[in-house]
Design a protein around this motif. Structure first.
Motif, mmCIF file in Angstrom:
data_model
loop_
_atom_site.group_PDB
_atom_site.id
_atom_site.type_symbol
_atom_site.label_atom_id
_atom_site.label_comp_id
_atom_site.label_asym_id
_atom_site.label_seq_id
_atom_site.Cartn_x
_atom_site.Cartn_y
_atom_site.Cartn_z
ATOM 1 N N PHE A 4 0.845 -1.189 0.000
ATOM 2 C CA PHE A 4 0.000 0.000 0.000
ATOM 3 C C PHE A 4 0.882 1.242 0.000
ATOM 4 C CE2 PHE A 4 -2.523 -3.239 2.245
ATOM 5 C CZ PHE A 4 -3.685 -3.224 1.485
ATOM 6 N N ALA A 5 0.341 2.314 -0.540
ATOM 7 C CA ALA A 5 0.999 3.597 -0.339
ATOM 8 C C ALA A 5 0.850 3.971 1.135
ATOM 9 C CB ALA A 5 0.370 4.664 -1.238
ATOM 10 N N ALA A 6 1.710 4.861 1.596
ATOM 11 C CA ALA A 6 1.669 5.272 3.001
ATOM 12 C C ALA A 6 1.817 6.783 3.097
ATOM 13 C CB ALA A 6 2.770 4.577 3.789
ATOM 14 N N LYS A 7 1.285 7.333 4.171
ATOM 15 C CA LYS A 7 1.342 8.782 4.371
ATOM 16 C C LYS A 7 2.737 9.256 4.734
ATOM 17 C CE LYS A 7 -3.504 9.042 5.779
ATOM 18 N NZ LYS A 7 -4.463 9.371 6.861
ATOM 19 N N SER A 8 3.577 8.359 5.214
ATOM 20 C CA SER A 8 4.960 8.693 5.549
ATOM 21 C C SER A 8 5.767 7.406 5.553
ATOM 22 C CB SER A 8 5.034 9.379 6.927
ATOM 23 O OG SER A 8 4.650 8.469 7.945
ATOM 24 N N GLU A 9 7.071 7.563 5.591
ATOM 25 C CA GLU A 9 7.930 6.381 5.634
ATOM 26 C C GLU A 9 8.154 5.949 7.077
ATOM 27 O OE1 GLU A 9 11.481 6.611 3.350
ATOM 28 O OE2 GLU A 9 10.447 7.024 1.475
ATOM 29 N N GLU A 10 7.061 5.759 7.766
ATOM 30 C CA GLU A 10 7.112 5.262 9.137
ATOM 31 C C GLU A 10 7.558 3.800 9.112
ATOM 32 O OE1 GLU A 10 3.895 4.345 12.689
ATOM 33 O OE2 GLU A 10 3.458 5.873 11.200
ATOM 34 N N SER A 11 8.481 3.458 9.968
ATOM 35 C CA SER A 11 9.027 2.102 9.900
ATOM 36 C C SER A 11 8.804 1.286 11.172
ATOM 37 C CB SER A 11 10.536 2.164 9.614
ATOM 38 O OG SER A 11 11.201 2.881 10.648
ATOM 39 N N GLY B 94 -22.412 10.809 -13.360
ATOM 40 C CA GLY B 94 -21.188 11.127 -12.633
ATOM 41 C C GLY B 94 -21.303 11.016 -11.131
ATOM 42 N N GLN B 95 -22.339 10.350 -10.643
ATOM 43 C CA GLN B 95 -22.515 10.163 -9.207
ATOM 44 C C GLN B 95 -21.811 8.879 -8.748
ATOM 45 O OE1 GLN B 95 -24.203 12.483 -7.232
ATOM 46 N NE2 GLN B 95 -24.141 13.639 -9.158
ATOM 47 N N GLU B 96 -21.055 8.994 -7.656
ATOM 48 C CA GLU B 96 -20.371 7.809 -7.128
ATOM 49 C C GLU B 96 -21.395 6.825 -6.555
ATOM 50 O OE1 GLU B 96 -17.176 8.495 -4.467
ATOM 51 O OE2 GLU B 96 -16.104 9.852 -5.823
ATOM 52 N N LEU B 97 -21.227 5.545 -6.878
ATOM 53 C CA LEU B 97 -22.129 4.494 -6.400
ATOM 54 C C LEU B 97 -21.469 3.635 -5.322
ATOM 55 C CD1 LEU B 97 -23.603 3.340 -9.840
ATOM 56 C CD2 LEU B 97 -24.567 5.005 -8.220
ATOM 57 N N THR B 98 -20.265 3.177 -5.587
ATOM 58 C CA THR B 98 -19.557 2.285 -4.668
ATOM 59 C C THR B 98 -18.070 2.588 -4.741
ATOM 60 O OG1 THR B 98 -21.179 0.547 -5.159
ATOM 61 C CG2 THR B 98 -19.214 -0.133 -3.953
ATOM 62 N N ARG B 99 -17.418 2.461 -3.610
ATOM 63 C CA ARG B 99 -15.966 2.682 -3.561
ATOM 64 C C ARG B 99 -15.305 1.480 -2.898
ATOM 65 N NH1 ARG B 99 -12.550 5.192 0.359
ATOM 66 N NH2 ARG B 99 -10.656 6.090 -0.560
ATOM 67 N N TRP B 100 -14.262 0.967 -3.525
ATOM 68 C CA TRP B 100 -13.466 -0.141 -2.991
ATOM 69 C C TRP B 100 -12.020 0.314 -2.785
ATOM 70 C CZ3 TRP B 100 -16.537 -0.527 -7.382
ATOM 71 C CH2 TRP B 100 -17.637 -1.393 -7.331
ATOM 72 N N GLY B 101 -11.274 -0.479 -2.038
ATOM 73 C CA GLY B 101 -9.834 -0.316 -1.936
ATOM 74 C C GLY B 101 -9.160 -1.587 -2.413
ATOM 75 N N LYS B 102 -7.946 -1.442 -2.941
ATOM 76 C CA LYS B 102 -7.181 -2.615 -3.379
ATOM 77 C C LYS B 102 -5.697 -2.361 -3.117
ATOM 78 C CE LYS B 102 -6.376 -1.421 -8.264
ATOM 79 N NZ LYS B 102 -4.904 -1.550 -8.231
ATOM 80 N N PRO B 103 -4.892 -3.418 -3.088
ATOM 81 C CA PRO B 103 -3.455 -3.220 -2.871
ATOM 82 C C PRO B 103 -2.826 -2.426 -4.017
ATOM 83 C CG PRO B 103 -4.079 -5.508 -2.461
ATOM 84 C CD PRO B 103 -5.250 -4.850 -3.097
ATOM 85 N N MET B 104 -1.776 -1.722 -3.703
ATOM 86 C CA MET B 104 -1.059 -0.950 -4.707
ATOM 87 C C MET B 104 -0.442 -1.877 -5.748
ATOM 88 S SD MET B 104 1.942 1.855 -4.056
ATOM 89 C CE MET B 104 3.223 0.643 -3.800
ATOM 90 N N GLY B 105 -0.597 -1.509 -6.999
ATOM 91 C CA GLY B 105 -0.008 -2.296 -8.077
ATOM 92 C C GLY B 105 -0.772 -3.550 -8.443
#
Length: 208
Positions: free
Chosen positions: A62-69, A112-123
């Protein structure tokens, strides 16, 4: 004087005494039966409830908001043209995570109305849409396979050899979608779902 009367009287008295005396052979008194046990029988202890099955754990990027380790979910780091990104252990797509940012995929209607939103892994590669379940494929050294997810982020492995949606999708102009208000890399397509119906999806193009 008749002497037989006293003798008869004595005989009658002796007979009466003998009749009233208890017999030496009388039956013994019956022993009372023991009282019945009125206590309820002990019940067996209930069997312990089975522990719920553990959710499968996946290693997704996933993308991340910072390079927190220091996040304990991190198993490794990758890097592409946009920088470093974490590979983390999760049992679902982290839709509201304070640090991780899954790729967004949005279904919208003709207005142009949003119906459903999903998330998926980056790439990950989109390979299908079955009802409200978005299907994607991951193929890297940390995780491989096809998966389905819903709008709540639940993930389930599936068996699918479907090709990428890019192969058959028709690109269209993107409306102004709130989910991509901060992005200039979204792409919009008309795709065919598992039933053959046409549906409109928007997602961000790969980072280069």
């Amino acid at each position: 004087m008749n002497r037989s009367i006293p003798a008869m009287t004595l005989c009658l008295v002796l007979a009466a005494c003998k009749a009233g005396a208890p017999s030496d052979t009388a039956a013994p008194a019956a022993t009372p039966a023991p009282a019945a046990n009125t206590e309820p029988a002990a019940q067996p202890a209930p069997a312990p409830a089975a522990a719920p099955a553990a959710k499968p754990v996946y290693q997704f990027s996933f993308a991340a908001k910072s390079e927190e380790s220091k996040d304990p979910r991190i198993v490794d780091w990758g890097e592409d043209g946009c920088g470093r990104y974490p590979i983390v252990k999760v049992d679902s797509i982290p839709l509201s995570d304070p640090w991780l940012l899954p790729d967004s995929v949005v279904e919208f209607d003709a207005k142009g109305q949003e119906l459903t939103r999903w998330g998926k892994p980056m790439g990950s590669d989109l390979i299908g849409l079955d009802g409200q379940r978005l299907q994607f494929r991951v193929d890297d050294k940390w995780q491989r396979g096809a998966f389905a997810t819903d709008a709540s982020g639940t993930v389930e492995p599936i068996t699918s050899q479907a090709a990428s949606l890019y192969d058959t999708a028709k690109m269209v102009d993107c409306p102004k979608l709130p989910s991509f208000a901060q992005s200039d890399a979204e792409q919009c397509f008309v795709i065919k779902d598992a039933s053959g119906a046409e549906r409109r999806l928007a997602w961000e193009g790969p980072c280069t």
